[in-house]
Motif scaffolding. Structure first.
Motif, mmCIF file in Angstrom:
data_model
loop_
_atom_site.group_PDB
_atom_site.id
_atom_site.type_symbol
_atom_site.label_atom_id
_atom_site.label_comp_id
_atom_site.label_asym_id
_atom_site.label_seq_id
_atom_site.Cartn_x
_atom_site.Cartn_y
_atom_site.Cartn_z
ATOM 1 N N ASP A 106 -5.883 9.608 1.157
ATOM 2 C CA ASP A 106 -6.066 8.376 1.939
ATOM 3 C C ASP A 106 -7.285 7.593 1.461
ATOM 4 N N VAL B 259 -6.342 5.838 -1.864
ATOM 5 C CA VAL B 259 -5.453 4.694 -1.649
ATOM 6 C C VAL B 259 -6.205 3.550 -0.976
ATOM 7 N N ARG C 77 0.823 -1.217 0.000
ATOM 8 C CA ARG C 77 0.000 0.000 0.000
ATOM 9 C C ARG C 77 0.853 1.260 0.000
ATOM 10 N N SER C 78 1.975 1.232 0.700
ATOM 11 C CA SER C 78 2.802 2.432 0.825
ATOM 12 C C SER C 78 3.355 2.897 -0.525
ATOM 13 N N GLU D 168 0.659 5.011 -1.909
ATOM 14 C CA GLU D 168 0.618 6.259 -1.144
ATOM 15 C C GLU D 168 1.713 7.213 -1.598
#
Length: 156
Positions: A85, A88, A63-64, A67
């Protein structure tokens, strides 16, 4: 939880609360070694998903990475962090609930582009320039004109 400052293995949770979109728990922690304070986020992970990259390389969904890419595309734009947010989290939810154990990185890139297109046209073009590997100014001009045409037709 290991301290990011001194690497001490123990920290104490001082405060916990849900994020604004209720997709994670934000925890303020204090290291028992050096006393430093830091924040962690706890999110639900529905399943392990492998991303199939170009050349058939595979890596675990992270996920990062999304982001970071979205934050970079939105840098110095008036896009709220909460909106980033939400984008994502929505992409992560789509990836994890698709029912597949593998997903092509190109599909994730398209999800990001679609989300950015709805948020901010400049961020959309920035992301597309890297994702689609624009090599000349003409590539930007052609892509930007399609964005402008879509916006004037009520699509954007």
């Amino acid at each position: 939880m290991r301290c990011p400052f001194c690497a001490h293995d123990d920290s104490q949770v001082k405060d916990s609360r849900p994020t604004e979109d209720n997709t994670a728990i934000r925890r303020r922690r204090q290291c028992e070694g050096c006393g430093a304070r830091f924040t962690t986020f706890e999110r639900v992970q529905l399943r392990d998903v492998t991303v199939v990259k170009s050349g058939d390389r595979r890596e675990t969904f992270d996920r990062s990475k999304i982001e970071q890419s979205v934050a970079l595309a939105c840098r110095k734009r008036s896009v709220d962090q909460e909106r980033i947010d939400q984008l994502v989290s929505g992409i992560q939810r789509q990836v994890e609930t698709a029912g597949e154990s593998e997903i092509p990185s190109a599909r994730i890139g398209e999800m990001v582009m679609e989300g950015l297109r709805q948020i901010d046209s400049v961020a959309y073009i920035r992301f597309a320039s890297v994702y689609r590997d624009f090599s000349e100014a003409r590539d930007f001009e052609e892509f930007a004109s399609t964005v402008k045409d879509a916006a004037s037709n009520g699509d954007g």
